[in-house]
Scaffold this active site. Structure first.
Site, PDB file in Angstrom:
ATOM      1  N   THR A  25     -19.667  20.034 -17.393  1.00  0.00           N
ATOM      2  CA  THR A  25     -20.619  19.117 -16.763  1.00  0.00           C
ATOM      3  C   THR A  25     -21.875  19.928 -16.486  1.00  0.00           C
ATOM      4  OG1 THR A  25     -19.850  19.675 -14.576  1.00  0.00           O
ATOM      5  CG2 THR A  25     -18.787  17.811 -15.637  1.00  0.00           C
ATOM      6  N   GLU A  65     -16.072  13.776 -17.514  1.00  0.00           N
ATOM      7  CA  GLU A  65     -14.705  13.816 -16.977  1.00  0.00           C
ATOM      8  C   GLU A  65     -13.825  12.677 -17.481  1.00  0.00           C
ATOM      9  OE1 GLU A  65     -17.412  14.531 -15.292  1.00  0.00           O
ATOM     10  OE2 GLU A  65     -17.039  15.935 -13.640  1.00  0.00           O
ATOM     11  N   LYS A 110     -30.197   6.843   2.710  1.00  0.00           N
ATOM     12  CA  LYS A 110     -29.544   6.389   3.935  1.00  0.00           C
ATOM     13  C   LYS A 110     -30.614   6.094   4.972  1.00  0.00           C
ATOM     14  CE  LYS A 110     -25.198   8.415   2.812  1.00  0.00           C
ATOM     15  NZ  LYS A 110     -24.962   9.674   2.119  1.00  0.00           N
ATOM     16  N   TRP A 123     -27.345   1.737   3.438  1.00  0.00           N
ATOM     17  CA  TRP A 123     -27.637   2.379   2.159  1.00  0.00           C
ATOM     18  C   TRP A 123     -28.635   1.568   1.337  1.00  0.00           C
ATOM     19  CZ3 TRP A 123     -22.284   4.320  -0.144  1.00  0.00           C
ATOM     20  CH2 TRP A 123     -21.757   5.283   0.719  1.00  0.00           C
TER      21      TRP A 123
HETATM   22  P1  ADP Z   1     -23.769  15.304 -16.739  1.00  0.00           P
HETATM   23  O1  ADP Z   1     -23.125  15.084 -15.409  1.00  0.00           O
HETATM   24  O2  ADP Z   1     -23.365  16.542 -17.425  1.00  0.00           O
HETATM   25  O3  ADP Z   1     -25.247  15.054 -16.719  1.00  0.00           O
HETATM   26  P2  ADP Z   1     -22.340  12.985 -17.669  1.00  0.00           P
HETATM   27  O4  ADP Z   1     -22.691  12.110 -18.813  1.00  0.00           O
HETATM   28  O5  ADP Z   1     -20.951  13.413 -17.542  1.00  0.00           O
HETATM   29  O6  ADP Z   1     -23.294  14.193 -17.772  1.00  0.00           O
HETATM   30  O7  ADP Z   1     -22.803  12.270 -16.337  1.00  0.00           O
HETATM   31  C1  ADP Z   1     -22.043  11.225 -15.802  1.00  0.00           C
HETATM   32  C2  ADP Z   1     -22.843  10.463 -14.786  1.00  0.00           C
HETATM   33  O8  ADP Z   1     -23.959   9.822 -15.397  1.00  0.00           O
HETATM   34  C3  ADP Z   1     -22.096   9.332 -14.140  1.00  0.00           C
HETATM   35  O9  ADP Z   1     -21.254   9.781 -13.127  1.00  0.00           O
HETATM   36  C4  ADP Z   1     -23.234   8.458 -13.647  1.00  0.00           C
HETATM   37  O10 ADP Z   1     -23.760   8.920 -12.427  1.00  0.00           O
HETATM   38  C5  ADP Z   1     -24.282   8.626 -14.701  1.00  0.00           C
HETATM   39  N1  ADP Z   1     -24.244   7.491 -15.627  1.00  0.00           N
HETATM   40  C6  ADP Z   1     -23.659   7.430 -16.830  1.00  0.00           C
HETATM   41  N2  ADP Z   1     -23.866   6.231 -17.414  1.00  0.00           N
HETATM   42  C7  ADP Z   1     -24.606   5.504 -16.546  1.00  0.00           C
HETATM   43  C8  ADP Z   1     -25.137   4.170 -16.542  1.00  0.00           C
HETATM   44  N3  ADP Z   1     -24.995   3.343 -17.570  1.00  0.00           N
HETATM   45  N4  ADP Z   1     -25.826   3.773 -15.455  1.00  0.00           N
HETATM   46  C9  ADP Z   1     -26.004   4.592 -14.404  1.00  0.00           C
HETATM   47  N5  ADP Z   1     -25.534   5.846 -14.346  1.00  0.00           N
HETATM   48  C10 ADP Z   1     -24.836   6.297 -15.399  1.00  0.00           C
END
Ligand code: ADP
Length: 541
Positions: free
Chosen positions: A185, A330, A439, A444
């Site tokens: 990640t 993940e 917040k 929120w």
């Molecule tokens: P990294 O964390 O390495 O940048 P990831 O693709 O694993 O890459 O990130 C996952 C996160 O991306 C999710 O937990 C979420 O917060 C965000 N995310 C992924 N797809 C969407 C979406 N369609 N809309 C909003 N947030 C998204």
């Protein structure tokens, strides 16, 4: 009593074997790093991935060893994945957009023995090579003719390396739970964490992604995976497309609007997948040149929230169906996809756009719930928002080399770090990252909702909202905007546009204009950096 069916291990080489046998001559087209368009097919890719496996075995790479790849989406990268996993070694995709120190950290943490790199990243690799003690050999993904002079240890051109074996090889046999892939990640908070996929989880996820209500990839499809193989398993397309015999179109290093458009039209692409920033470049190219799409039928958009204006553009201007999707490294990575269930299939116009702006619902294989901070489950009413938690066979159980850390709750669910609502039809909507939510006075405010609304303004190209300290309300939203090229707009104009479309107390306290909003290595708005930029900023009183 046990069932009496065969124990056929779900291992990745069965996927490329199947592709070669059933769809052997189906094309794999790449915009090569060297320049020209390259054409091959599943038969050849399978045969050459066997050579990769054989060459690795000859070099002493064994079951469980890690092989890093710093590479764009190309046929060679695909061969490398199947070759590496075909001897039970582990492909470790490294995101070249990370800082060089982070790349070195990740390669060392993974203890990679071999590193494969595209020509593009050779200077980057050379600059950090002396900080990579575990790497015994560097393989440059090119042919002898394009191989530059390099001092990298045991460096060899990929084509020369696989030409030195005869290809007479059998895939290794091992248990389906054997590790297959490793992806870190991006670690915007703390050290990057390694997610270690297994053969079983990748095969299951490939099937899961194939389903008609998920990405619906078929043998008739021509698929352009713009999402890189180094970003969250390329959303499973490296498995899903060969499983289903789709023609592959690999974009290589050129992801700008014009290059993407050229491939979409030239290769008659029917399905493509990318993060919103890439689609934004295509949209801008098409709006500037008046170009039209003639073959594209579906696009998957995810990685960060897809703006409503983008959904509107694809669906209503181009006649292309948008699958807004959510997931994370993940989760292998697909968590939800916004295909239409019968209950919502008759929606039209704004109501349909509202639904498509949600991130979709979970396919078979993903269990999902939202809870409050105490872990109490919240109703699926589309209003209450809480922590989004997930469970399933393609979802992380432990992080690599942090095996002592418990990351699941007592019911076996993984906390995604996202905050979401789920409506009565099961459609989930991300309202924020838990750490980005604003917040204000104990309530929120969703930064994503405000951003989506702001980019609906005709002169706004990109918007980001961060919380800024406030003496009375703890935090209040600050809206940061990049105006469209050549357009000028004012704070008052943007606020007037937003007024009445959200609750009064959600309205941003101020608007700041910037030339550029910082992004992370995976294309997300880098809020950490943005918060730093506005650290000394004071809200107007
Ligand atoms: P990294 O964390 O390495 O940048 P990831 O693709 O694993 O890459 O990130 C996952 C996160 O991306 C999710 O937990 C979420 O917060 C965000 N995310 C992924 N797809 C969407 C979406 N369609 N809309 C909003 N947030 C998204």
């Amino acid at each position: 009593m046990q069932g009496l069916m065969q124990d056929w291990p779900l291992v990745l080489h069965t996927v490329i074997d199947h592709a070669a046998r059933q769809y052997g001559t189906r094309e794999i087209v790449t915009r090569s790093i060297e320049g020209p368009i390259h054409r091959t097919n599943y038969n050849e890719v399978r045969a050459r991935s066997m050579r990769v496996a054989q060459a690795l075995a000859r070099d002493g790479v064994k079951l469980g060893d890690r092989v890093a790849t710093l590479a764009w989406n190309t046929w060679r990268h695909l061969e490398a994945w199947y070759g590496i996993t075909g001897i039970g070694a582990i492909y470790h995709t490294v995101n070249p957009r990370l800082f060089p120190e982070q790349i070195a950290w990740i390669v060392n943490h993974a203890q990679d023995r071999v590193l494969m790199t595209d020509l593009t990243f050779l200077p980057l690799v050379e600059a950090i090579a002396d900080k990579l003690p575990t790497v015994e050999r560097f393989i440059v993904l090119t042919d002898g003719a394009h191989m530059p002079q390099t001092k990298l240890k045991n460096a060899i051109a990929y084509e020369d390396w696989i030409a030195a074996v005869d290809g007479d090889f059998k895939w290794a046999s091992f248990d389906e739970n054997t590790a297959a892939g490793l992806c870190y990640t991006s670690g915007t908070t703390g050290d990057p964490k390694g997610v270690l996929y297994s053969h079983r989880s990748n095969v299951l996820h490939g099937l899961q992604a194939s389903m008609v209500n998920t990405l619906a990839v078929s043998a008739e499809d021509v698929v352009l995976p713009i999402v890189p193989m180094f970003h969250a398993n390329a959303w499973s397309l490296a498995f899903t497309v060969p499983m289903n015999g789709g023609k592959f179109v690999m974009p290589g290093a050129k992801l700008d609007g014009e290059s993407v458009y050229e491939l979409l039209e030239g290769e008659k692409v029917t399905f493509s997948a990318a993060v919103p920033t890439v689609w934004l470049m295509l949209m801008q190219h098409m709006q500037k040149t008046g170009a039209k799409l003639h073959h594209l039928k579906r696009v998957a958009i995810g990685g960060s929230a897809c703006p409503r204006a983008m959904i509107d553009f694809f669906e209503n201007t181009c006649g292309v169906t948008v699958y807004h999707a959510w997931g994370m490294t993940e989760m292998s990575p697909i968590g939800t996809v916004g295909t239409l269930k019968p209950a919502v299939a008759s929606l039209k116009g704004d109501e349909l756009l509202d639904l498509k702006a949600k991130q979709g619902y979970a396919p078979y294989g993903v269990e999902m719930k939202i809870t409050d901070d105490e872990g109490v489950e919240l109703p699926w009413d589309g209003k209450k928002f809480g922590r989004l938690k997930v469970k399933g066979p393609c979802i992380v159980r432990r992080y690599f080399r942090r095996e002592n850390e418990e990351i699941l709750d007592e019911t076996g669910f993984f906390d995604t770090g996202d905050v979401a609502t789920i409506d009565p039809n099961g459609y989930m909507q991300i309202t924020d990252r838990a750490k980005d939510v604003i917040k204000s006075g104990g309530e929120w405010i969703s930064s994503i909702d405000l951003e989506n609304l702001a980019v609906g303004h005709p002169d706004v190209a990109e918007a980001a909202v961060i919380g800024v300290a406030h003496p009375k309300w703890d935090e209040r939203p600050l809206l940061v905007i990049v105006a469209k090229d050549g357009k000028e707009t004012t704070r008052e104009d943007v606020l007037k546009f937003m007024d009445g479309k959200i609750a009064k107390w959600w309205m941003p306290d101020d608007v700041q204009f910037v030339r550029e909003i910082p992004h992370t290595a995976t294309g997300k708005i880098n809020k950490l950096k943005l918060r730093e930029t506005f650290r000394d900023y004071k809200l107007p009183t």
